[in-house]
Motif scaffolding. Structure first.
Motif, PDB file in Angstrom:
ATOM      1  N   GLN A   1       0.828  -1.207   0.000  1.00  0.00           N
ATOM      2  CA  GLN A   1       0.000   0.000   0.000  1.00  0.00           C
ATOM      3  C   GLN A   1       0.861   1.256   0.000  1.00  0.00           C
ATOM      4  N   GLN A   2       1.914   1.258   0.802  1.00  0.00           N
ATOM      5  CA  GLN A   2       2.769   2.440   0.895  1.00  0.00           C
ATOM      6  C   GLN A   2       3.531   2.688  -0.413  1.00  0.00           C
ATOM      7  N   ALA A   3       3.996   1.622  -1.047  1.00  0.00           N
ATOM      8  CA  ALA A   3       4.712   1.776  -2.321  1.00  0.00           C
ATOM      9  C   ALA A   3       3.809   2.418  -3.371  1.00  0.00           C
ATOM     10  N   LEU A   4       2.581   1.937  -3.488  1.00  0.00           N
ATOM     11  CA  LEU A   4       1.650   2.497  -4.455  1.00  0.00           C
ATOM     12  C   LEU A   4       1.263   3.922  -4.085  1.00  0.00           C
ATOM     13  N   ALA A   5       1.082   4.164  -2.789  1.00  0.00           N
ATOM     14  CA  ALA A   5       0.665   5.494  -2.337  1.00  0.00           C
ATOM     15  C   ALA A   5       1.737   6.543  -2.615  1.00  0.00           C
ATOM     16  N   TRP A   6       2.963   6.267  -2.206  1.00  0.00           N
ATOM     17  CA  TRP A   6       4.033   7.245  -2.364  1.00  0.00           C
ATOM     18  C   TRP A   6       4.328   7.519  -3.845  1.00  0.00           C
ATOM     19  N   SER A   7       4.431   6.471  -4.649  1.00  0.00           N
ATOM     20  CA  SER A   7       4.737   6.677  -6.070  1.00  0.00           C
ATOM     21  C   SER A   7       3.600   7.401  -6.775  1.00  0.00           C
ATOM     22  N   GLY A   8       2.361   7.077  -6.418  1.00  0.00           N
ATOM     23  CA  GLY A   8       1.224   7.748  -7.036  1.00  0.00           C
ATOM     24  C   GLY A   8       1.143   9.215  -6.671  1.00  0.00           C
ATOM     25  N   VAL A   9       1.435   9.533  -5.425  1.00  0.00           N
ATOM     26  CA  VAL A   9       1.421  10.937  -4.996  1.00  0.00           C
ATOM     27  C   VAL A   9       2.475  11.744  -5.747  1.00  0.00           C
ATOM     28  N   LEU A  10       3.677  11.202  -5.852  1.00  0.00           N
ATOM     29  CA  LEU A  10       4.751  11.914  -6.554  1.00  0.00           C
ATOM     30  C   LEU A  10       4.407  12.112  -8.033  1.00  0.00           C
ATOM     31  N   LEU A  11       3.827  11.087  -8.663  1.00  0.00           N
ATOM     32  CA  LEU A  11       3.440  11.210 -10.059  1.00  0.00           C
ATOM     33  C   LEU A  11       2.373  12.282 -10.235  1.00  0.00           C
ATOM     34  N   LYS A  12       1.408  12.322  -9.332  1.00  0.00           N
ATOM     35  CA  LYS A  12       0.312  13.271  -9.459  1.00  0.00           C
ATOM     36  C   LYS A  12       0.767  14.717  -9.245  1.00  0.00           C
ATOM     37  N   ILE A  13       1.783  14.915  -8.434  1.00  0.00           N
ATOM     38  CA  ILE A  13       2.314  16.269  -8.274  1.00  0.00           C
ATOM     39  C   ILE A  13       2.816  16.785  -9.618  1.00  0.00           C
ATOM     40  N   VAL A  14       3.520  15.928 -10.364  1.00  0.00           N
ATOM     41  CA  VAL A  14       4.027  16.311 -11.682  1.00  0.00           C
ATOM     42  C   VAL A  14       2.869  16.476 -12.670  1.00  0.00           C
ATOM     43  N   ASP A  15       1.920  15.540 -12.642  1.00  0.00           N
ATOM     44  CA  ASP A  15       0.788  15.571 -13.556  1.00  0.00           C
ATOM     45  C   ASP A  15      -0.018  16.858 -13.390  1.00  0.00           C
ATOM     46  N   VAL A  16      -0.374  17.179 -12.157  1.00  0.00           N
ATOM     47  CA  VAL A  16      -1.167  18.383 -11.905  1.00  0.00           C
ATOM     48  C   VAL A  16      -0.343  19.630 -12.203  1.00  0.00           C
ATOM     49  N   GLY A  17       0.964  19.564 -11.976  1.00  0.00           N
ATOM     50  CA  GLY A  17       1.824  20.671 -12.355  1.00  0.00           C
ATOM     51  C   GLY A  17       1.725  20.981 -13.838  1.00  0.00           C
ATOM     52  N   ALA A  18       1.666  19.929 -14.665  1.00  0.00           N
ATOM     53  CA  ALA A  18       1.508  20.123 -16.115  1.00  0.00           C
ATOM     54  C   ALA A  18       0.177  20.785 -16.431  1.00  0.00           C
ATOM     55  N   LYS A  19      -0.876  20.438 -15.678  1.00  0.00           N
ATOM     56  CA  LYS A  19      -2.187  21.056 -15.910  1.00  0.00           C
ATOM     57  C   LYS A  19      -2.168  22.536 -15.567  1.00  0.00           C
ATOM     58  N   TRP A  20      -1.524  22.883 -14.446  1.00  0.00           N
ATOM     59  CA  TRP A  20      -1.420  24.311 -14.096  1.00  0.00           C
ATOM     60  C   TRP A  20      -0.672  25.067 -15.185  1.00  0.00           C
TER      61      TRP A  20
END
Length: 523
Positions: free
Chosen positions: A121-140
């Motif tokens: 759970q932690q592996a998926l959570a941490w990697s997903g959070v980091l990916l989403k920071i970049v993804d949402v950054g692209a949207k901004w």
């Protein structure tokens, strides 16, 4: 833009903030903040699911694809998303609803502690959070680019303006605010999209433009697959988006979790699929014919330039608001999903005191986490066009599509009986080697091959590697247990209804469930 356009834009921001403040009254605990207490109507969930699935990248990155290549922008993007969601309407949507109603959790990943174990759970959570920071950054960055074109404000100023407004309404009102603002944004986008379509038709041959324009456009414009967007790319994209838009993107999973029953979640998914089939056609048609109206050496700016050329003031402001609506919908929903994962999955694993938080403390933590995520993504947005990240469309297509698969496979397939033998070892191996495959294909191998690795392989190989390993390791080392079988049985049963399945979990019950889950996962 003139003063009338500014009035429309500022008025839109004001309405979004007002909806957030009104939604504040409906948020009493963490369940309300993250899953609307399981009380969201199916039609609102479906519209919210659709709106939170794409952003202003459509009017920049995909506008460039439409300008250069034509209808392939629809065939290889929104069409496979629609197909994928339609597939998931029966396969994933009802099970995600049961994750909340049967297992009493508030985060899409919370059930993974017992389905696999805490490290998974932690592996998926941490990697997903980091990916989403970049993804949402692209949207901004995408929406700030459009704002810069229309108003002349700098990229960083545009990021700050849109980020602050979004932070206010989604932090105050939670998922209710997200869904209600997305409903308002859909209405605005509908009016703006129809206005732009009519303006384009009037500029060309009227209604007959729909069938006469193709002779004037390059032959490639009416080819379903062209350039780098090949048939293999289409199939790879369908493969990826079936996982991503059915819950691999955690904000999409929340929409299904927020409905009152598994049946409502199915209806929500079907509505979203229909919208994905139909609405992008309205938005894309002006982009396809843009070469006949404007000439530009910056295809990503073509839609914005065409809007300025064709629309009167007031309507121009409304179209600009339409740009904002998609991005703010996606970014706010992502922020809510990430806050759910951080406060419900990551923090309890690090700090044992989190499991004893009161209802008020948990709600405050959810809001502070939402703000932190938005701030980090806005900081990333200022760097999204750097050499490291590449341009906006590269981040969205390559990074998100390529990395989403290894994160989504254990989450999504973990709900299906067919994969009951795949336990924590299969999940972690498939996740880790999928990430390694992304790195190898996109960097060392890509650099070593003349002309580079084709885009379809850059985005599909990581998911394919994860899928194969998840299945194969599960058979080599089966880890099914009575406890895991019981979880699967609850997620695959059909005894759903608003009375039992839709019941919201009280804060003390959530705390007790969370403690039991963490304890069980660490045994």
């Amino acid at each position: 833009m003139n003063s009338l356009d500014w009035v429309v834009l500022i008025g839109y921001f004001g309405v979004m903030v007002g909806i957030g403040l009104w939604s504040h009254k409906r948020v009493d605990n963490v369940s309300d903040f993250f899953t609307a207490g399981g009380k969201m109507p199916w039609w609102l969930s479906g519209i919210s699911h659709h709106m939170s699935g794409y952003s202003a990248v459509m009017f920049t990155g995909y506008a460039a694809i439409a300008y250069q290549y034509g209808i392939t922008s629809y065939v290889t993007w929104s069409f496979p998303i629609a197909i994928g969601i339609a597939i998931g309407a029966n396969l994933f949507a009802p099970r995600l609803n049961r994750v909340r109603s049967k297992l009493k959790v508030a985060s899409p990943l919370e059930y993974l502690k017992n389905r696999y174990n805490l490290p998974t759970q932690q592996a998926l959570a941490w990697s997903g959070v980091l990916l989403k920071i970049v993804d949402v950054g692209a949207k901004w960055a995408a929406i700030a680019t459009l704002l810069s074109i229309f108003t002349g404000v700098s990229l960083n100023q545009g990021i700050l303006i849109t980020g602050v407004v979004t932070a206010i309404y989604c932090t105050v009102g939670g998922l209710w605010a997200d869904a209600l603002t997305e409903l308002g944004q859909f209405i605005i986008q509908f009016i703006a999209g129809i206005a732009m379509l009519i303006a384009v038709l009037n500029e060309l041959d009227g209604f007959s433009t729909f069938w006469t324009v193709w002779d004037d456009l390059p032959d490639s414009h009416h080819e379903p697959t062209v350039g780098p967007y090949t048939l293999i790319f289409l199939l790879a994209y369908l493969f990826i988006k079936t996982f991503e838009y059915n819950g691999g993107m955690w904000n999409q999973a929340q929409r299904y979790m927020a409905t009152d029953s598994a049946h409502s979640a199915k209806r929500s998914a079907r509505l979203s699929a229909v919208l994905w089939f139909v609405w992008p056609l309205v938005l894309f048609f002006p982009m396809w014919v843009a070469p006949l109206i404007i000439k530009t050496d910056k295809p990503a700016d073509s839609y914005a330039q065409m809007a300025e050329h064709l629309l009167p003031h007031g309507l121009l402001g409304l179209v600009i608001v339409g740009f904002f609506s998609h991005t703010m919908a996606m970014c706010s929903s992502d922020a809510n999903a990430i806050a759910a994962v951080v406060t419900r999955d990551i923090m309890p694993a690090i700090f044992t005191s989190v499991r004893e938080w009161s209802s008020r403390t948990g709600l405050l933590a959810a809001r502070y986490t939402t703000l932190l995520f938005l701030a980090l993504s806005m900081a990333i947005a200022t760097q999204v066009n750097s050499d490291f990240f590449g341009d906006i469309i590269t981040v969205v297509i390559k990074w998100v599509a390529g990395l989403m698969g290894p994160i989504a496979i254990p989450l999504m397939l973990g709900m299906l009986r067919a994969f009951r033998k795949s336990g924590p070892t299969a999940a972690l191996v498939s996740w880790a080697l999928g990430l390694v495959a992304f790195y190898l294909v996109n960097y060392p191998i890509n650099d070593a091959i003349d002309g580079g690795v084709n885009l379809e392989y850059q985005i599909s190989v990581p998911l394919a590697v994860s899928l194969v390993l998840f299945i194969v390791v599960g058979y080599i080392k089966p880890e099914d247990t009575p406890e895991r079988d019981a979880i699967l049985a609850s997620l695959n049963s059909d005894d759903d209804g608003p009375g039992s399945a839709g019941a919201a979990l009280s804060e003390p019950e959530q705390g007790a469930a969370g403690q039991k889950s963490v304890a069980g996962a660490t045994d």
